[in-house]
Design an enzyme around this catalytic site. Structure first.
Site, mmCIF file in Angstrom:
data_model
loop_
_atom_site.group_PDB
_atom_site.id
_atom_site.type_symbol
_atom_site.label_atom_id
_atom_site.label_comp_id
_atom_site.label_asym_id
_atom_site.label_seq_id
_atom_site.Cartn_x
_atom_site.Cartn_y
_atom_site.Cartn_z
ATOM 1 N N GLY A 1 13.989 -23.124 9.944
ATOM 2 C CA GLY A 1 13.034 -22.673 9.385
ATOM 3 C C GLY A 1 12.534 -23.982 8.442
ATOM 4 N N GLU B 1 20.706 -22.090 10.811
ATOM 5 C CA GLU B 1 20.096 -22.373 12.178
ATOM 6 C C GLU B 1 18.642 -23.391 12.321
ATOM 7 O OE1 GLU B 1 19.151 -18.196 12.729
ATOM 8 O OE2 GLU B 1 20.883 -17.460 12.651
ATOM 9 N N GLY C 1 16.232 -25.577 14.612
ATOM 10 C CA GLY C 1 15.979 -25.793 15.532
ATOM 11 C C GLY C 1 14.725 -26.968 15.375
ATOM 12 N N ARG D 1 1.294 -26.409 21.504
ATOM 13 C CA ARG D 1 1.142 -25.568 20.254
ATOM 14 C C ARG D 1 -0.344 -25.836 19.857
ATOM 15 N NH1 ARG D 1 3.177 -28.330 16.551
ATOM 16 N NH2 ARG D 1 3.624 -26.801 15.151
ATOM 17 N N TYR E 1 -1.133 -22.671 17.786
ATOM 18 C CA TYR E 1 -1.013 -22.191 16.545
ATOM 19 C C TYR E 1 -2.109 -23.889 15.651
ATOM 20 C CZ TYR E 1 3.724 -21.083 17.433
ATOM 21 O OH TYR E 1 4.599 -20.636 18.044
ATOM 22 N N CYS F 1 -8.829 -24.354 32.953
ATOM 23 C CA CYS F 1 -9.828 -23.722 32.601
ATOM 24 C C CYS F 1 -10.015 -23.330 31.231
ATOM 25 C CB CYS F 1 -10.540 -23.343 33.686
ATOM 26 S SG CYS F 1 -10.235 -24.310 35.145
ATOM 27 N N GLU F 2 -10.184 -23.293 30.056
ATOM 28 C CA GLU F 2 -9.932 -22.832 28.871
ATOM 29 C C GLU F 2 -10.737 -23.534 27.419
ATOM 30 O OE1 GLU F 2 -8.819 -19.338 28.077
ATOM 31 O OE2 GLU F 2 -7.887 -19.741 29.901
ATOM 32 N N TYR G 1 9.416 -26.575 20.949
ATOM 33 C CA TYR G 1 8.581 -25.443 20.920
ATOM 34 C C TYR G 1 7.449 -25.900 22.244
ATOM 35 C CZ TYR G 1 10.524 -23.161 16.848
ATOM 36 O OH TYR G 1 11.755 -22.718 16.576
#
Ligand code: PLP
Length: 400
Positions: A225, A259, A261, A298, A302, A327-328, A356
Site C-alpha cells: 500500500g 507486500e 506492489g 487506471r 480510478y 468506443c467509450e 496496475y
C-alpha cells in the site's frame, strides 16, 4: 535517461517500458528500512506480473505475494523460493488451495471462517498441516481512493478482531492447520502514516493476546500500500513507514512481512503511445493516440492522474484531452492538460505506468496487448512480445 524515441522506434507502440534499475533501488530502500528486524519483502505480483520483473526481484531476494494460483505459479517459475511465497485473496477455489498446499509455499492467508474450513478439509485429504495466517480487518480508514481502500468493515476483505481470535483458537486445536502468521492490508496508494500505525497497533495487540493463550505467531504481515508520486503527492518515506510499524511490535519476536506492489514498480514504468490525429470539437482540443483504456485502464477505472508529455516538444501549449480510439467516453489518459501542438507520429510518454498497467490490460475492441521492454543498465530487452491477431483468436478457433 531512457531514449524513449529510440525504444519506440525499435519496438513500436503502444509499449510498456520498465526501468529495472529503479525497481532495484525501490526494493533496496524498503529492505534497508526494515533491516533492524528479520523481514521478508514479498512483492505483490498483481502490480506487474511479468516473469522478468518477478525474476529480477527474486534475484534481489524478494518473495512474492500472490492472489491466484496463477500468480503463485508465475512466482515459482520466475525463481522465487517457495518459502517466500504467500497466497492471499478473498475467494480461493478448492483446486487453487490444493495446488498451493502441494507446492508447500510459506503460507495461505485466510479471509473467512468458511475458507478456513475448506483449507482444513483439503489439508486433511492431503494428510498435511497447512500453514496459515489470517487477514484481520482493523476497521481503519486509510484515507485513499474508495476503490483501493480495504481496511474498513464495509469492505469485503478480512475478518474482524473477534472472529480472528476465534479462528486462531480453532486453528490451533486442529491437526491440519498451523497458524503461523497474521496479516492486514488497509489499502493502496497510502500517503499517511497514522492509519498504518493505528492498524499495526491493533493487530499487534491481538498478537499479544494470542501469545497469552500460547498461540505464538511468527509472521507479522503488514500488507502493501505504500504510495508513490504521480503528481505532487506527499508520500511516506520507507524509513518512517518501517519505524511506525516496528514501534508497535515491542515484546514480540516476529518476522515482518511487507507486500509492496506499486511502490516497487509504479514509477519504474512508462507507457509509450503515438499521436494519430488532433481534432477540435467546438473549441475543445483532443489528441487521439494509438494506445487506449484496454492497454492502461487506471485513468478510466480510478480517474487516476498520470503525467503526460510529448517527447521532444514544448512551447505554444494549449489545453487538450489525450484520448484513445476505443468506443467509450471513458477512454482517456489525461484531461485538460497544457500540451504543445502535435503531429501524426509524435511520441506521448505516460509516466508512472509500471503498476496496475499491463496487468489490467485486456483485448477490448480486439486490440492486441502491448509489448513490454526492460531497460537494464541502459540496455533494452524485450520481456514480452506484442500480441498478434492470431494470439487473440487462437482459443476461439479451437472451438470451431
Ligand atoms: C494489492 C495488494 C498488495 C499490494 O498493494 P500496493 O498498493 O500495490 O502496494 C499487497 N497485499 C495485498 C493483500 C494486496 O491485495
Amino acid at each position: 535517461m531512457i531514449d524513449f524515441r529510440a525504444v519506440a522506434e525499435k519496438y513500436d507502440t503502444p509499449l510498456y517500458v520498465y526501468d529495472f534499475n529503479h525497481i532495484t533501488r525501490q526494493y533496496e530502500k524498503l529492505k534497508k528500512a526494515f533491516s533492524g528486524r528479520k523481514s521478508i519483502i514479498s512483492y505483490a505480483v498483481k502490480a506487474n506480473s511479468n516473469l522478468s520483473v518477478i525474476s529480477h526481484l527474486a534475484d534481489l531476494g524478494s518473495g512474492a505475494d500472490c492472489v491466484s494460483i496463477g500468480e503463485v505459479k508465475r512466482a515459482l517459475s520466475a525463481g522465487v523460493p517457495k518459502y517466500k511465497i504467500i497466497f492471499s485473496g478473498v475467494g480461493k477455489r478448492d483446486d487453487e488451495i490444493e495446488e498451493a498446499l502441494k507446492e508447500d509455499i510459506l503460507l495461505l492467508n485466510l479471509e473467512s471462517e468458511a475458507e478456513m474450513e475448506r483449507v482444513e478439509t483439503i489439508a486433511k485429504e492431503l494428510g498435511i498441516q497447512a500453514r496459515i495466517s489470517i487477514r484481520v480487518n482493523p476497521n481503519i480508514d486509510p484515507k485513499t481512493h474508495p476503490y483501493i481502500s480495504t481496511g474498513l468493515h464495509e469492505n469485503k476483505f478480512g475478518v474482524d478482531i473477534e472472529t480472528a481470535k476465534r479462528m486462531y483458537i480453532r486453528a490451533n486445536n486442529s491437526d491440519h492447520l498451523d497458524p503461523v502468521g497474521i496479516h492486514f492490508h488497509i489499502g493502496s496508494q497510502l500517503t499517511e502514516l497514522d492509519p498504518i500505525r493505528e492498524a499495526s497497533m491493533i493487530v499487534a495487540d491481538l498478537v499479544r493476546s494470542l501469545a497469552a493463550i500460547k498461540i505464538e505467531l511468527k509472521f507479522f504481515d503488514v500488507g502493501g500500500g505504500l504510495g508513490i508520486v504521480y503528481d505532487d503527492e506527499t508520500t511516506i518515506e520507507p524509513y518512517d513507514y518501517a519505524q511506525a510499524i516496528l514501534g508497535t511490535l515491542h515484546g514480540l519476536d516476529m518476522t515482518v512481512i511487507c507486500e509492496p506492489g506499486r511502490f516497487i514498480v509504479g514509477n519504474a514504468g512508462y507507457f509509450l503511445t503515438r499521436v494519430l490525429y488532433e481534432k477540435v470539437n467546438e473549441g475543445k482540443r483532443f489528441i487521439i493516440v494509438d494506445g487506449a483504456m484496454n492497454d492502461l485502464l487506471r485513468p478510466s477505472l480510478y480517474n487516476a492522474w498520470h503525467r503526460v508529455e510529448v517527447a521532444g516538444k514544448s512551447g505554444n501549449e494549449s489545453e487538450a484531452d489525450v484520448v484513445g480510439p476505443v468506443c467509450e467516453s471513458g477512454d482517456f489518459f489525461a484531461k485538460k492538460r497544457m500540451l504543445p501542438p502535435t503531429e501524426h507520429g509524435d511520441l506521448v510518454i505516460v509516466h508512472s505506468a509500471g503498476a496496475y498497467g499491463f496487468t489490467m490490460a485486456s483485448n477490448y475492441n480486439t486490440r492486441p496487448r502491448p509489448a513490454e521492454v526492460a531497460i537494464v543498465d541502459g540496455k533494452d530487452r524485450c520481456i514480452r512480445q506484442r500480441e498478434t491477431f492470431e494470439d487473440m483468436i487462437r482459443l476461439e478457433k479451437m472451438c470451431l
